[in-house]
Design an enzyme around this catalytic site. Structure first.
Site, PDB file in Angstrom:
ATOM      1  N   GLU A 215      30.803  37.962  38.449  1.00 51.48           N
ATOM      2  CA  GLU A 215      30.648  39.379  38.789  1.00 51.48           C
ATOM      3  C   GLU A 215      31.117  40.169  37.567  1.00 51.48           C
ATOM      4  O   GLU A 215      32.313  40.315  37.340  1.00 51.48           O
ATOM      5  CB  GLU A 215      31.485  39.733  40.022  1.00 51.48           C
ATOM      6  CG  GLU A 215      30.967  39.127  41.304  1.00 51.48           C
ATOM      7  CD  GLU A 215      29.695  39.825  41.799  1.00 51.48           C
ATOM      8  OE1 GLU A 215      29.251  40.785  41.155  1.00 51.48           O
ATOM      9  OE2 GLU A 215      29.172  39.389  42.834  1.00 51.48           O
ATOM     10  N   CYS A 249      33.443  49.158  38.295  1.00 50.06           N
ATOM     11  CA  CYS A 249      32.414  48.357  37.620  1.00 50.06           C
ATOM     12  C   CYS A 249      31.021  48.958  37.801  1.00 50.06           C
ATOM     13  O   CYS A 249      30.180  48.872  36.932  1.00 50.06           O
ATOM     14  CB  CYS A 249      32.421  46.932  38.131  1.00 50.06           C
ATOM     15  SG  CYS A 249      32.060  46.804  39.885  1.00 50.06           S
TER      16      CYS A 249
HETATM   17  N1  LIG Z   1      31.101  42.963  39.011  1.00 49.61           N
HETATM   18  C1  LIG Z   1      32.207  43.309  39.587  1.00 49.61           C
HETATM   19  O1  LIG Z   1      32.397  43.169  40.804  1.00 49.61           O
HETATM   20  C2  LIG Z   1      33.315  43.872  38.779  1.00 49.61           C
HETATM   21  C3  LIG Z   1      33.303  43.801  37.403  1.00 49.61           C
HETATM   22  N2  LIG Z   1      34.358  44.315  36.690  1.00 49.61           N
HETATM   23  C4  LIG Z   1      34.312  44.264  35.227  1.00 49.61           C
HETATM   24  O2  LIG Z   1      35.572  43.789  34.714  1.00 49.61           O
HETATM   25  C5  LIG Z   1      35.845  44.452  33.483  1.00 49.61           C
HETATM   26  C6  LIG Z   1      37.175  45.168  33.577  1.00 49.61           C
HETATM   27  O3  LIG Z   1      38.158  44.312  34.051  1.00 49.61           O
HETATM   28  P1  LIG Z   1      39.120  43.545  33.042  1.00 49.61           P
HETATM   29  O4  LIG Z   1      40.272  43.008  33.804  1.00 49.61           O
HETATM   30  O5  LIG Z   1      39.379  44.381  31.838  1.00 49.61           O
HETATM   31  O6  LIG Z   1      38.191  42.315  32.639  1.00 49.61           O
HETATM   32  P2  LIG Z   1      38.644  41.008  31.862  1.00 49.61           P
HETATM   33  O7  LIG Z   1      37.407  40.243  31.731  1.00 49.61           O
HETATM   34  O8  LIG Z   1      39.449  41.342  30.686  1.00 49.61           O
HETATM   35  O9  LIG Z   1      39.647  40.234  32.902  1.00 49.61           O
HETATM   36  C7  LIG Z   1      39.149  39.750  34.114  1.00 49.61           C
HETATM   37  C8  LIG Z   1      40.042  38.605  34.548  1.00 49.61           C
HETATM   38  O10 LIG Z   1      39.979  37.560  33.565  1.00 49.61           O
HETATM   39  C9  LIG Z   1      41.278  37.309  33.027  1.00 49.61           C
HETATM   40  N3  LIG Z   1      41.117  37.064  31.591  1.00 49.61           N
HETATM   41  C10 LIG Z   1      41.148  37.964  30.597  1.00 49.61           C
HETATM   42  N4  LIG Z   1      40.945  37.355  29.417  1.00 49.61           N
HETATM   43  C11 LIG Z   1      40.778  36.038  29.689  1.00 49.61           C
HETATM   44  C12 LIG Z   1      40.546  34.865  28.893  1.00 49.61           C
HETATM   45  N5  LIG Z   1      40.418  34.935  27.567  1.00 49.61           N
HETATM   46  N6  LIG Z   1      40.437  33.665  29.511  1.00 49.61           N
HETATM   47  C13 LIG Z   1      40.559  33.596  30.847  1.00 49.61           C
HETATM   48  N7  LIG Z   1      40.785  34.642  31.652  1.00 49.61           N
HETATM   49  C14 LIG Z   1      40.898  35.854  31.079  1.00 49.61           C
HETATM   50  C15 LIG Z   1      42.045  38.579  33.305  1.00 49.61           C
HETATM   51  O11 LIG Z   1      43.404  38.289  33.363  1.00 49.61           O
HETATM   52  P3  LIG Z   1      44.404  39.473  32.904  1.00 49.61           P
HETATM   53  O12 LIG Z   1      43.878  40.760  33.478  1.00 49.61           O
HETATM   54  O13 LIG Z   1      45.679  39.031  33.519  1.00 49.61           O
HETATM   55  O14 LIG Z   1      44.344  39.470  31.420  1.00 49.61           O
HETATM   56  C16 LIG Z   1      41.500  39.000  34.662  1.00 49.61           C
HETATM   57  O15 LIG Z   1      42.136  38.251  35.698  1.00 49.61           O
HETATM   58  C17 LIG Z   1      34.724  45.440  33.266  1.00 49.61           C
HETATM   59  O16 LIG Z   1      33.739  44.875  32.453  1.00 49.61           O
HETATM   60  C18 LIG Z   1      34.182  45.646  34.673  1.00 49.61           C
HETATM   61  O17 LIG Z   1      32.841  46.062  34.667  1.00 49.61           O
HETATM   62  C19 LIG Z   1      35.434  44.904  37.295  1.00 49.61           C
HETATM   63  C20 LIG Z   1      35.454  44.983  38.673  1.00 49.61           C
HETATM   64  C21 LIG Z   1      34.404  44.490  39.503  1.00 49.61           C
HETATM   65  C1  LIG Z   2      34.248  51.625  45.652  1.00 53.37           C
HETATM   66  C2  LIG Z   2      33.566  50.859  44.589  1.00 53.37           C
HETATM   67  C3  LIG Z   2      34.206  49.520  44.295  1.00 53.37           C
HETATM   68  C4  LIG Z   2      33.456  48.782  43.235  1.00 53.37           C
HETATM   69  C5  LIG Z   2      34.024  47.443  42.901  1.00 53.37           C
HETATM   70  C6  LIG Z   2      34.649  47.403  41.546  1.00 53.37           C
HETATM   71  O1  LIG Z   2      34.466  48.174  40.644  1.00 53.37           O
HETATM   72  O2  LIG Z   2      35.444  46.533  41.374  1.00 53.37           O
END
Ligand SMILES: NC(=O)C1=CN([C@@H]2O[C@H](COP(=O)(O)OP(=O)(O)OC[C@H]3O[C@@H](n4cnc5c(N)ncnc54)[C@H](OP(=O)(O)O)[C@@H]3O)[C@@H](O)[C@H]2O)C=CC1
Ligand SMILES: CCCCCC(=O)O
Length: 470
Positions: A215, A249
């Site tokens: 996701e 996201c």
């Molecule tokens: N499609 C969806 O449902 C959603 C997508 N997103 C997307 O997530 C992103 C924002 O979230 P963000 O937390 O910054 O995303 P990241 O990809 O940085 O982190 C996501 C998860 O992966 C872990 N992580 C980070 N770096 C690594 C690595 N090198 N190896 C293994 N695991 C790792 C993080 O741990 P830690 O945070 O502890 O570093 C976190 O638990 C945006 O691109 C957003 O669009 C967000 C919400 C929902």
């Molecule tokens: C209310 C919208 C939630 C979207 C899920 C996300 O960005 O992680």
């Protein structure tokens, strides 16, 4: 929450590995019972959850209820209502050539699952995906982001009250802990996060050919037609973009606007942002904060660079480092080389890109990675269908935004760079299950017509098949 040592992670992993066979045999009624208990615990903990989200994000109690707690409650109720039906074998219907065969799909748990979630909806995301995972009969390690510590604590507390650790374990950790988890063999990895890290997950999963759900994210466009109610659409976009201070996201990342609407839409954004957050959004009880300094600095640098390259702030632009506050900002004339246009913004900055013909807007979208979401606003159905026909996106909403994720019967997921696989509801249950094909042959075995030695009878049967079905 403390980070577990790698040996502690191994212990939890081994415990769950040993217990997975038993959990896979849990009847649907027992899984439903656990999910009902989870729902009760969440309702009882609402105030604690709100307080934790406020501490992590300055998220208002009402916004936490709408976008975090209610989202989980609705998902749990939908799963509880349907789990009996979903776990039953599903006939695929009769086939003329297989009259003696009862063909059906059998849903078996994947087994041992790793769920990794990000910080932006630190209550909703872990629990929505875990609910589907449990409904499907799996054991699970849930790895939360270390950037939402207060919410993580309440998530862990609630889950420990419902599940023993050999069924569901909740870990917090940084790259080291996650990397170690990825070195262990799972039956499914469900990752929510950025495409960059999604590639790391996919590579790790490939070592064991582990099923994955990714996701991910991306630059989700909103496309406006001239034939709209400008004020209503601006109000809609303001909510969709600035809820959770843009850290969503599926938030509209940028908006494509017909050039004819330029002066009107810019004025209406100024008016409606004032309506939404008052003169100074920092004092608005409804407006969240940026999760941490790293994300704050990234956004401020992007905004500063955009202005250096000639961008015009239409509304907003104020920041406060101490508060991790960035004012809801709408900006025009952003250079295409600026990171606001090259990277997912994931914050409260909203570039407007003007276009003359809709095919110019469509090309702008298609010249970029396929987005997680795409929003179309027009009173003209032909316009909406045209945009959908000539673009691709994980999900789409016409004349609204974000709500597609809340619809219980729509899947949630991306496409290519914005994601692989689908989540929530039936789609989440199916992702965490193996959909096994079963052909139950009654009476005369069809294959008897093909048994060795091949004979005249086999030739005649093959001719008959080609005549009837060929
Ligand atoms: N499609 C969806 O449902 C959603 C997508 N997103 C997307 O997530 C992103 C924002 O979230 P963000 O937390 O910054 O995303 P990241 O990809 O940085 O982190 C996501 C998860 O992966 C872990 N992580 C980070 N770096 C690594 C690595 N090198 N190896 C293994 N695991 C790792 C993080 O741990 P830690 O945070 O502890 O570093 C976190 O638990 C945006 O691109 C957003 O669009 C967000 C919400 C929902
Ligand atoms: C209310 C919208 C939630 C979207 C899920 C996300 O960005 O992680």
């Amino acid at each position: 929450m403390e980070y577990p040592s790698l040996s502690e992670i191994d212990k939890i992993y081994a415990l769950q590995q040993k217990n997975t066979a038993e959990i896979k045999q849990l009847p649907a009624s027992k899984r439903e019972q656990l999910l009902r208990k989870l729902l009760t615990k969440i309702k009882e903990a609402e105030n604690e959850i709100q307080a934790a989200l406020y501490q992590d994000f300055h998220k208002s109690a009402l916004e936490s209820t709408i976008t975090e707690i209610l989202a989980v409650e609705m998902e749990l109720k939908h799963i509880i209502k349907n789990i009996g039906k979903w776990t039953k074998d599903k006939s695929v219907g009769w086939s003329a050539m297989f009259t003696n065969v009862k063909a059906y799909l059998h849903y078996e748990p994947k087994g041992h699952v790793l769920i990794i979630t990000p910080w932006n909806y630190p209550f909703q995301l872990p629990l929505v995906h875990l609910a589907a995972c449990i409904a499907a009969g799996n054991t699970a390690i849930l790895k939360l982001s270390e950037f939402s510590p207060h919410t993580n604590r309440i998530v862990k507390k609630i889950l420990q009250e419902v599940f023993p650790e050999d069924h569901v374990a909740v870990l917090e950790g940084e790259v080291k802990e996650t990397t170690h988890l990825l070195s262990l063999r799972f039956d499914h990895i469900h990752f929510t996060g950025s495409p960059a890290v999604g590639k790391i997950i996919m590579e790790a999963a490939s070592k064991n050919l582990t099923d994955i759900t990714l996701e991910l994210g991306g630059k989700s466009p909103a496309v406006l037609d001239r034939n709209i109610n400008v004020r209503r659409v601006v109000q809609n976009l303001i909510w969709a973009k600035f809820v959770n201070a843009g850290q969503t996201c599926i938030a509209p990342d940028y908006v494509l606007v017909p050039r004819q609407l330029k002066s009107e839409i810019e004025q209406v954004f100024r008016e409606e942002l004032r309506e939404a957050f008052g003169r100074d959004a920092i004092n608005s009880p409804d407006y969240a904060r940026i999760i941490n300094k790293k994300q704050f600095d990234r956004l401020v640098e992007a905004l500063t660079d955009a202005k250096h390259l000639g961008a015009q702030v239409i509304s907003g632009g104020a920041t406060d480092e101490k508060e991790l506050y960035i004012e809801p900002t709408v900006i025009g004339q952003v250079a295409m080389t600026n990171s606001l246009m090259t990277e997912e913004i994931f914050g409260p900055i909203f570039p407007i890109v003007y276009y003359s013909q809709i095919d110019e807007a469509i090309k702008f979208i298609n010249d970029r990675e396929k987005p997680l979401a795409l929003y179309v606003f027009s009173n003209d159905g032909i316009f909406n269908k045209h945009v959908i026909r000539y673009t691709s996106a994980g999900s789409t909403c016409i004349n609204d935004a974000l709500i597609q994720i809340m619809h219980p019967k729509l899947p949630f997921g991306g496409v290519n760079n914005s994601g692989i696989g689908q989540s929530t509801g039936w789609y989440g249950f199916r992702a965490f299950s193996h959909e096994r094909a079963v052909a139950d042959a009654k009476g005369f075995p069809l294959s008897k017509m093909f048994w060795f030695p091949y004979s005249e009878r086999t030739h005649k049967f093959v001719q008959w098949i080609r005549k009837i079905f060929g």
